[in-house]
Design an enzyme around this catalytic site. Sequence first.
Site, PDB file in Angstrom:
ATOM      1  N   ARG A 139       0.898  -1.291   0.045  1.00  0.00           N
ATOM      2  CA  ARG A 139       0.186   0.037   0.058  1.00  0.00           C
ATOM      3  C   ARG A 139       0.781   1.026   0.234  1.00  0.00           C
ATOM      4  NH1 ARG A 139      -5.575  -0.345   2.919  1.00  0.00           N
ATOM      5  NH2 ARG A 139      -5.122   0.455   3.515  1.00  0.00           N
ATOM      6  N   HIS A 199      -1.083  18.953 -33.313  1.00  0.00           N
ATOM      7  CA  HIS A 199      -1.338  20.417 -33.268  1.00  0.00           C
ATOM      8  C   HIS A 199      -0.337  20.542 -31.704  1.00  0.00           C
ATOM      9  CE1 HIS A 199      -5.284  20.315 -35.642  1.00  0.00           C
ATOM     10  NE2 HIS A 199      -4.984  18.978 -34.454  1.00  0.00           N
ATOM     11  N   ASN A 223      -5.933   5.918  10.587  1.00  0.00           N
ATOM     12  CA  ASN A 223      -5.520   5.786   8.728  1.00  0.00           C
ATOM     13  C   ASN A 223      -7.034   6.734   9.006  1.00  0.00           C
ATOM     14  OD1 ASN A 223      -4.046   3.645   8.837  1.00  0.00           O
ATOM     15  ND2 ASN A 223      -5.483   2.689   7.959  1.00  0.00           N
TER      16      ASN A 223
END
Length: 605
Positions: free
Chosen positions: A27, A501, A97
């Site tokens: 994580r 472009h 958390n």
Amino acid sequence: MCGIVGYIGGKKASSILVDGLKRLEYRGYDSWGIAAMGNKKLSYAKKVGRISQSGDLAKIGGNIGIGHTRWATHGGVSNKNAHPHFDCSKKFVVVHNGIIENFAGLKKQLISEGHKFESDTDTEVLAHLVEKYYDGDLKEAVRRALLEVDGTYGIAVMSTMEPDKIVAAKHGSPLIIGIGDDENFVASDATALMPYTKKVIYPEDNELVEITKDGFCTVTIDDKKVDRKVQEIDWEQGLAEKNDYPHFMLKEIFEQPQVVRNALAGRVIPTEGLAHLGGLNMSPEELLKVKRIVFVACGTAYYAGMVGKYMIEECASIPCEVEFASELRYKRILFDKDSLVLVVSQSGETADTIAAMKEIQRKGIKVLGISNVVGSTIARETDGGVFIHAGPEIGVASTKAFVGQITALAILALEFGRLKNLSFMEGKRIAEELKKIPEKIQKILDQSDKIEEIAGKYLNHDNFLYLGRRFNFPIALEGALKLKEISYVHAEAYSAGEMKHGPIALIDENFPSIFIVPKDSVYDKTISNMEEIRARKGKILMVTTEGNLDVEKYVDDVVYIPETLEMLEPLLTVIPMQLLAYYIAAMKGRDIDKPRNLAKSVTVE
Ligand code: F6R
């Protein structure tokens, strides 16, 4: 993002905490810590950097403990800011958390009442609030503390005053309770619990759980008892191991043929040209009433939504939009009850996506989820949806979940399409072709040595342009994202037609382009764009359909993919993108499964 693990039972808590935290390493985190208690004695260790079995841990005895991996938000990366956090007397221990939004005011108040703070974190106020409200009942003290708090939290709290329990609570951050035999667990993510138990409960927001060695009891923040059913997780432990692969990411790339098979299983009937996704919880009549589809997601999942838009517009002529979850919440929502919203999220826990989902639900609009994690917030709080069944994705850079998401969206496009525009023969073709995708992915994976060799040739370039059109424009975006996040090399992606472009100004012999150009309806147009690059001496790596040998004289390198239907090309063209990024990152010696600054599931907005 931050991870939580807690244990109470008969085993040495610190070993289980360290093992659980290591399982959550994917994580992302910058520091970590654990605290454990035995004989009412509390010991702890906190450290910046990676989890290791350092000498300090041997001292941490006891059968009850909580641990945390931190990804800094409030306060720098330091030992003092690592969790757990304590009250003044070190009787109360908290891991958290999420973000306490009103922490500054609470801290000021607590300091004026004599509390002494040691860290710069928002979390520490929780420990002092629990201390303040403690009157012989830990759960009650936590509940009263949380009543003062604005923001998000998943927390675990323990105390030397009641050394036989952990109190956990949740609001907006993931939390799961693992149920064992004479032992129980708390975690922010089921991955931490895999070796220990498959039995879990999922507390809802605004609930507290008191966990002892042999039971648990759940109450709401208003102190009303709630019954939460024990559920079973069906992931197999082996799926979270690396086997012989050097990185989870490579293992997950190679799992993709099986990921597609899993996502298709029981959902597609080639003989009838039909598809059915039971989890949508919508009748054909309800599906036919949908006038507009809005995909809401972040990052790679957003690009899957872009592919889904092209697929559904192609098969069912339903107008689709794709919105960044992080933007949608802050703008006027201009769709209504005829619209169907699909939130796409591997983890099902991305804070931006959850916040957008809630905002849309508040307006009474139907929201379905496409997720990989059974029991995740998005899976639980949507009206229905599709599980992609890809198994745990551990590598921070999403690969197999993307392919699983696109497969699910192809099935959805087929289901919608057959209700609306698509003929039996067209449906049959899509269904048959979907079934062939796993072996076609395998054919590309079998070229991994060649892609590794090509990666070596491009290793020393600092900038890349990824180009594709229509279905392959999102794949260009995804290819560039993969390269950026794991190799830290600059890459940007454009729709190939847009290149002239502006971005064409960048092109010279040192700025290579990756062109995704299978032989499809936009092939000729994209080849013209390629010519524009060649005229400016830009190097070209092309991904095209096998048999298209003519191109070899025009481009520097080619990777061939098997032929498929145009709408299914992304399932194949993304594979060389993933492998190219992987090999460049591996040759650069990057920390592939845990790239710097990134987290697997972004649980803060
Ligand atoms: C990129 C990546 C991220 C995630 C994003 C959303 O490789 O993994 O961009 O796709 O953070 O995450 P989920 O899908 O869990 O909502």
